[in-house]
Design a protein around this motif. Sequence first.
Motif, mmCIF file in Angstrom:
data_model
loop_
_atom_site.group_PDB
_atom_site.id
_atom_site.type_symbol
_atom_site.label_atom_id
_atom_site.label_comp_id
_atom_site.label_asym_id
_atom_site.label_seq_id
_atom_site.Cartn_x
_atom_site.Cartn_y
_atom_site.Cartn_z
ATOM 1 N N UNK A 130 -30.530 -43.592 6.962
ATOM 2 C CA UNK A 130 -31.391 -44.534 7.701
ATOM 3 C C UNK A 130 -31.302 -45.936 7.107
ATOM 4 N N UNK A 131 -31.299 -46.031 5.787
ATOM 5 C CA UNK A 131 -31.202 -47.340 5.145
ATOM 6 C C UNK A 131 -29.867 -48.010 5.449
ATOM 7 N N UNK A 132 -28.779 -47.256 5.273
ATOM 8 C CA UNK A 132 -27.454 -47.824 5.531
ATOM 9 C C UNK A 132 -27.313 -48.186 7.007
ATOM 10 N N UNK A 133 -27.858 -47.352 7.908
ATOM 11 C CA UNK A 133 -27.791 -47.661 9.332
ATOM 12 C C UNK A 133 -28.568 -48.916 9.685
ATOM 13 N N UNK A 134 -29.757 -49.082 9.136
ATOM 14 C CA UNK A 134 -30.555 -50.277 9.448
ATOM 15 C C UNK A 134 -29.910 -51.540 8.883
ATOM 16 N N UNK A 135 -29.496 -51.506 7.621
ATOM 17 C CA UNK A 135 -28.878 -52.696 7.006
ATOM 18 C C UNK A 135 -27.518 -52.962 7.631
ATOM 19 N N UNK A 136 -26.725 -51.925 7.844
ATOM 20 C CA UNK A 136 -25.405 -52.113 8.459
ATOM 21 C C UNK A 136 -25.513 -52.607 9.891
ATOM 22 N N UNK A 137 -26.451 -52.054 10.671
ATOM 23 C CA UNK A 137 -26.651 -52.522 12.048
ATOM 24 C C UNK A 137 -27.080 -53.983 12.092
ATOM 25 N N UNK A 138 -27.965 -54.371 11.187
ATOM 26 C CA UNK A 138 -28.387 -55.778 11.134
ATOM 27 C C UNK A 138 -27.218 -56.681 10.774
ATOM 28 N N UNK A 139 -26.360 -56.241 9.849
ATOM 29 C CA UNK A 139 -25.199 -57.046 9.457
ATOM 30 C C UNK A 139 -24.205 -57.170 10.614
ATOM 31 N N UNK A 140 -23.967 -56.087 11.348
ATOM 32 C CA UNK A 140 -23.041 -56.137 12.486
ATOM 33 C C UNK A 140 -23.570 -57.080 13.559
ATOM 34 N N UNK A 141 -24.856 -56.991 13.884
ATOM 35 C CA UNK A 141 -25.448 -57.887 14.893
ATOM 36 C C UNK A 141 -25.377 -59.336 14.430
ATOM 37 N N UNK A 142 -25.647 -59.577 13.140
ATOM 38 C CA UNK A 142 -25.586 -60.943 12.620
ATOM 39 C C UNK A 142 -24.175 -61.517 12.750
ATOM 40 N N UNK A 143 -23.160 -60.765 12.300
ATOM 41 C CA UNK A 143 -21.799 -61.291 12.358
ATOM 42 C C UNK A 143 -21.269 -61.402 13.787
ATOM 43 N N UNK A 144 -21.723 -60.560 14.681
ATOM 44 C CA UNK A 144 -21.308 -60.662 16.082
ATOM 45 C C UNK A 144 -21.910 -61.898 16.740
#
Length: 173
Positions: A130-144
């Motif tokens: 859950x932690x990796x998914x939340x932080x990774x999802x936020x990073x992907x949305x930010x870079x996109x």
Amino acid sequence: MAAIVRVANKSVVTKYNWPVAYQVVRNHWNKDWKPGPYPKTPEEKAAAAKKYGLLPEEYEPYPDDGLGYGDYPKLPLVSGEAKDPYYPWDFPEHKRNFNEPLHAYANLIGEDRFDVSAKPRYSLLTQVLCFVGAVGGSAVIYYYLDDKRMFRPVLPKQYPAEGVVHYTFEPAQ
């Protein structure tokens, strides 16, 4: 003025400090509660067990790894939440009895602290995912969305005519 003189009088001030002086010269200092050296012989182990109110079969000291626990007993890790609330404790606010030795980490496992015996709601793997998914999802949305800037669409200010002054700070005629 008389009250100030009475308070400033040394005999009046020291008259109320005798309990503090008595406490200082009594025998309960930190050195008296310090654990003894690590027991090496069975006789030393039996003496240390008697010192802490334990049976020699129950007594097991912490390993002598240089942390300074000495002959202090290695007690089971039981937090305050896991103890019976209906037992007639001598100190019910701490759920302990008189002369019961404290755990070495007693300040960490009280009722208002961490409960070591509690089963977590989610497994460690689920928490990490859950932690990796939340932080990774936020990073992907930010870079996109990094190159897609958001701004308030505003046109340049419109004037009545090009080159004509439509206002002045001169006094009116």
